[in-house]
Every structure is written in C-alpha cells, then in structure tokens.
Design a protein around this motif. Structure first.
Motif, PDB file in Angstrom:
ATOM      1  N   LYS A   9      31.108  59.346  38.024  1.00 19.12           N
ATOM      2  CA  LYS A   9      31.179  57.958  37.601  1.00 19.12           C
ATOM      3  C   LYS A   9      31.320  57.003  38.788  1.00 19.12           C
ATOM      4  CE  LYS A   9      33.645  56.816  33.963  1.00 19.12           C
ATOM      5  NZ  LYS A   9      34.775  56.460  33.069  1.00 19.12           N
ATOM      6  N   ALA A  10      32.160  57.348  39.728  1.00 18.09           N
ATOM      7  CA  ALA A  10      32.405  56.462  40.869  1.00 18.09           C
ATOM      8  C   ALA A  10      31.116  56.195  41.647  1.00 18.09           C
ATOM      9  CB  ALA A  10      33.464  57.072  41.787  1.00 18.09           C
ATOM     10  N   LYS A  11      30.275  57.228  41.808  1.00 23.90           N
ATOM     11  CA  LYS A  11      29.037  57.063  42.570  1.00 23.90           C
ATOM     12  C   LYS A  11      28.049  56.183  41.825  1.00 23.90           C
ATOM     13  CE  LYS A  11      26.191  57.872  45.947  1.00 23.90           C
ATOM     14  NZ  LYS A  11      26.445  57.303  47.295  1.00 23.90           N
ATOM     15  N   LEU A  16      25.459  50.769  40.982  1.00 24.41           N
ATOM     16  CA  LEU A  16      25.293  49.594  40.122  1.00 24.41           C
ATOM     17  C   LEU A  16      25.820  48.342  40.814  1.00 24.41           C
ATOM     18  CD1 LEU A  16      26.320  50.952  36.590  1.00 24.41           C
ATOM     19  CD2 LEU A  16      24.051  50.174  37.281  1.00 24.41           C
ATOM     20  N   LEU A  17      26.946  48.474  41.475  1.00 23.86           N
ATOM     21  CA  LEU A  17      27.540  47.338  42.174  1.00 23.86           C
ATOM     22  C   LEU A  17      26.609  46.834  43.269  1.00 23.86           C
ATOM     23  CD1 LEU A  17      30.070  45.568  42.278  1.00 23.86           C
ATOM     24  CD2 LEU A  17      31.028  47.156  43.953  1.00 23.86           C
ATOM     25  N   LYS A  18      25.976  47.759  43.976  1.00 26.86           N
ATOM     26  CA  LYS A  18      25.028  47.356  45.024  1.00 26.86           C
ATOM     27  C   LYS A  18      23.857  46.581  44.428  1.00 26.86           C
ATOM     28  CE  LYS A  18      25.951  51.119  48.315  1.00 26.86           C
ATOM     29  NZ  LYS A  18      25.373  52.323  48.979  1.00 26.86           N
ATOM     30  N   ALA A  24      25.687  38.506  41.473  1.00 30.84           N
ATOM     31  CA  ALA A  24      27.025  38.358  40.892  1.00 30.84           C
ATOM     32  C   ALA A  24      27.932  37.561  41.821  1.00 30.84           C
ATOM     33  CB  ALA A  24      27.623  39.734  40.623  1.00 30.84           C
ATOM     34  N   GLN A  25      27.792  37.784  43.109  1.00 34.91           N
ATOM     35  CA  GLN A  25      28.607  37.056  44.075  1.00 34.91           C
ATOM     36  C   GLN A  25      28.328  35.556  44.003  1.00 34.91           C
ATOM     37  OE1 GLN A  25      27.717  37.777  48.239  1.00 34.91           O
ATOM     38  NE2 GLN A  25      29.893  37.782  48.752  1.00 34.91           N
ATOM     39  N   GLU A  26      27.034  35.198  43.869  1.00 31.50           N
ATOM     40  CA  GLU A  26      26.674  33.790  43.748  1.00 31.50           C
ATOM     41  C   GLU A  26      27.231  33.191  42.461  1.00 31.50           C
ATOM     42  OE1 GLU A  26      22.478  33.618  43.907  1.00 31.50           O
ATOM     43  OE2 GLU A  26      22.327  34.348  45.978  1.00 31.50           O
ATOM     44  N   LYS A  27      27.101  33.956  41.376  1.00 32.48           N
ATOM     45  CA  LYS A  27      27.502  33.446  40.065  1.00 32.48           C
ATOM     46  C   LYS A  27      29.009  33.284  39.969  1.00 32.48           C
ATOM     47  CE  LYS A  27      27.670  32.362  35.761  1.00 32.48           C
ATOM     48  NZ  LYS A  27      27.327  31.002  35.328  1.00 32.48           N
ATOM     49  N   ILE A  35      33.090  40.484  38.959  1.00 31.28           N
ATOM     50  CA  ILE A  35      31.913  41.242  39.391  1.00 31.28           C
ATOM     51  C   ILE A  35      32.046  42.698  38.961  1.00 31.28           C
ATOM     52  CG2 ILE A  35      30.642  42.102  41.400  1.00 31.28           C
ATOM     53  CD1 ILE A  35      31.391  39.463  42.810  1.00 31.28           C
ATOM     54  N   LYS A  36      33.223  43.266  39.149  1.00 33.02           N
ATOM     55  CA  LYS A  36      33.446  44.650  38.747  1.00 33.02           C
ATOM     56  C   LYS A  36      33.418  44.796  37.228  1.00 33.02           C
ATOM     57  CE  LYS A  36      35.948  46.246  42.840  1.00 33.02           C
ATOM     58  NZ  LYS A  36      37.217  46.800  43.372  1.00 33.02           N
ATOM     59  N   GLU A  37      33.857  43.760  36.526  1.00 31.49           N
ATOM     60  CA  GLU A  37      33.815  43.785  35.056  1.00 31.49           C
ATOM     61  C   GLU A  37      32.368  43.880  34.567  1.00 31.49           C
ATOM     62  OE1 GLU A  37      34.976  43.572  31.037  1.00 31.49           O
ATOM     63  OE2 GLU A  37      36.179  43.918  32.836  1.00 31.49           O
ATOM     64  N   VAL A  38      31.490  43.090  35.171  1.00 28.83           N
ATOM     65  CA  VAL A  38      30.075  43.142  34.810  1.00 28.83           C
ATOM     66  C   VAL A  38      29.512  44.527  35.118  1.00 28.83           C
ATOM     67  CG1 VAL A  38      27.778  42.238  35.341  1.00 28.83           C
ATOM     68  CG2 VAL A  38      29.704  40.670  35.115  1.00 28.83           C
ATOM     69  N   ARG A  39      29.851  45.063  36.292  1.00 30.45           N
ATOM     70  CA  ARG A  39      29.402  46.396  36.675  1.00 30.45           C
ATOM     71  C   ARG A  39      29.845  47.448  35.661  1.00 30.45           C
ATOM     72  NH1 ARG A  39      32.065  49.421  40.642  1.00 30.45           N
ATOM     73  NH2 ARG A  39      33.924  48.804  39.438  1.00 30.45           N
ATOM     74  N   ASP A  40      31.099  47.354  35.239  1.00 28.29           N
ATOM     75  CA  ASP A  40      31.639  48.321  34.279  1.00 28.29           C
ATOM     76  C   ASP A  40      30.950  48.207  32.920  1.00 28.29           C
ATOM     77  OD1 ASP A  40      33.341  49.195  36.238  1.00 28.29           O
ATOM     78  OD2 ASP A  40      35.109  48.137  35.483  1.00 28.29           O
ATOM     79  N   ARG A  41      30.618  46.968  32.519  1.00 29.85           N
ATOM     80  CA  ARG A  41      29.924  46.768  31.242  1.00 29.85           C
ATOM     81  C   ARG A  41      28.529  47.400  31.287  1.00 29.85           C
ATOM     82  NH1 ARG A  41      33.413  45.650  27.188  1.00 29.85           N
ATOM     83  NH2 ARG A  41      34.925  44.096  27.858  1.00 29.85           N
ATOM     84  N   LEU A  42      27.862  47.257  32.417  1.00 32.82           N
ATOM     85  CA  LEU A  42      26.543  47.868  32.561  1.00 32.82           C
ATOM     86  C   LEU A  42      26.628  49.386  32.455  1.00 32.82           C
ATOM     87  CD1 LEU A  42      25.050  45.724  35.471  1.00 32.82           C
ATOM     88  CD2 LEU A  42      24.293  45.735  33.088  1.00 32.82           C
TER      89      LEU A  42
END
Length: 278
Positions: A9-11, A16-18, A24-27, A35-42
């Motif tokens: 999962k971590a990998k 996904l974060l990359k 996400a950083q801009e938004k 940002i991590k919340e969006v990543r986790d939802r994906l």
C-alpha cells in the motif's frame, strides 16, 4: 497501472502522490493533509472498484505472507479491453498524448472542488417540456456515430468524474456541497454535449441552454434513459421541507440514482460494442 503486482500500500500511495502532487499543491496551497486525503481517496476508489485487489504472495516455504500486497484487479483489465474494442471500432483521429494540449474540456484537479458559495443560492427554473410530447424525429444533420462517441466520451470523462466529486463530499459528510454538485451534474453534462455540436452557442449552464440540450438529445440519440427521465432527474435536488436526517438521506438517494443513470448508459454502450451483450 498495468505494472502493479505484489506492491504494498505504501508504494502505491507513494506513486499516486507523485502523479497528483503538482496540481494538488497548486489547488490546496501546500496543505499536506488535504493533498494526502485526496491521494487516499484515489487509492480507496481503485480498491473499491477492483482496479487493484489484495494479494498475499507465497513465501519460499509455500505459506502465504501475512502482509497484504496489491496487484492489478479484473476491473482494470475489463476497462482496458473495453478501451481497445472501442478504439478498434472507432479509430481515434488524435493520439492520447495530444488530448491534454488540445482538448476544450478541463480535467484539472481543481475541478474536484468547485466554488460553492458563488452559486448555491440560485433558484432552479422549471424546464418547459411541451416539445417532449411531440413525435420524435431524429436530426440527420449530424453523424450518428459521432453523436454516440461524443456522448459516450462525455459520460466517462465528465459525468463519471462529477460522480466521484459527489462521492468525495458524501464521504466527508459535506452534504450541502454534494447537493450542489447533484444539482449541476446533469445540466453540465447535457449542455456540454449540446455545445460540442453547436460551437457558436453559449456553454453557460442555464435553464435555457439545458432545455436546448434536452431537445437536441431527444432528436439525436435513442438511449435507454429517456428524455423525460433526464428531465425528472433534473429535479432531484429539490428537497422541499425535510428535517436534517431526511435531507441527508435524500442527498444520498440522489447520488445512488445518478450512479444508476451512469451504469445504465455505460452498460448500453458496452452492449453495443459487444453485439448486444454485456
């Protein structure tokens, strides 16, 4: 995605974060938690819809590893097969690489979180349906295959994407945000379809343009969701006098109804590709 196999999962979350980090950083203005919340939802969506599945690889001893890893799931392969079937039956004139540069549609991450305060107090005006009772005469001005392909592309790229936005807010218990999106999802989808074939028309989402879009759809395509059903679904966000509990239940029901519309239309196009079989 097709290279996912025996990854933890971590990998996967790291990859996904990359993928999303720049947008996400801009938004979210460097809000690391969001940002991590969006990543986790994906990640959760990929797992929920079987694009990736849990796997327990065997050790050298033959026993299964206790630690869970992930590999490509059946839904990914099914979607990939659908893509190539559609591509073979209707060759695309543009390469995948040019879509980002040349598309008129906006698929940026910030579309996940529209500004709610600006439009949430707008009233919904009733759509005139007098024309809907007239005999259906299909408009031969446009190529039917092009109409179907455009409708299908918008269904997958726009309508489904908006459904994920609603689902995101429901999971976060942002029910009023979800309700606003439920109000706009069909209007946006229909007007964008209309504007693809009426380039000189305004693409502003309004009741006037929605009615034009409904009339155009009624005269252009024969779909398993009738024009009247589309019209009825436009009223889903009219909740009336409900207490808070009933209001939340209705918003969740609206999402389920819109999701069913998507599956009905998606299955219809898949069946067409497969000679009438799902």
């Amino acid at each position: 995605m097709d290279k996912v196999g025996n990854l933890y999962k971590a990998k996967i979350k790291e990859q996904l974060l990359k993928l999303i980090y720049t947008k996400a950083q801009e938004k979210f203005q460097n809000d690391t938690l969001m940002i991590k919340e969006v990543r986790d939802r994906l990640f959760d969506m990929l797992l929920k819809y079987n694009y990736i599945i849990e796997d327990h690889p065997r050790r050298a001893s033959g026993s299964q590893s206790i630690r869970t890893s992930y590999s490509v799931g059946p839904q990914y392969q099914e979607s990939l097969d659908d893509y190539y079937r559609a591509k073979d039956s209707t060759p695309l004139k543009v390469s995948v690489e040019t879509i980002d540069k040349e598309s008129d549609l906006n698929y940026e991450l910030e579309a996940l979180f529209p500004s709610y305060d600006e439009t949430k107090n707008e009233d919904i005006v009733a759509i005139n349906s007098d024309w809907e009772n007239s005999d259906k005469v299909f408009d031969s001005k446009f190529d039917k295959k092009e109409l179907e392909e455009t409708f299908r592309n918008l269904l997958m790229k726009e309508f489904f994407f908006d459904l994920t936005r609603i689902n995101f807010h429901l999971k976060k218990e942002n029910y009023e945000e979800a309700l606003f999106l439920e109000r706009e999802i069909l209007r946006s989808f229909l007007v964008k379809f209309y504007c693809e074939f009426h380039k000189n028309e305004s693409c502003k989402i309004s009741d006037t343009q929605t009615q034009k879009a409904l009339e155009f759809l009624d005269q252009s395509l024969d779909l398993p969701v009738s024009t009247k059903e589309f019209m009825d679904h436009l009223d889903l966000s009219k909740l009336g006098a409900l207490d808070q509990k009933q209001r939340i239940e209705r918003i969740i029901y609206n999402f389920d109804t819109l999701l069913q519309v998507f599956h009905t239309l998606h299955d219809y196009f898949i069946a067409k590709d497969n000679g009438g079989k799902l």
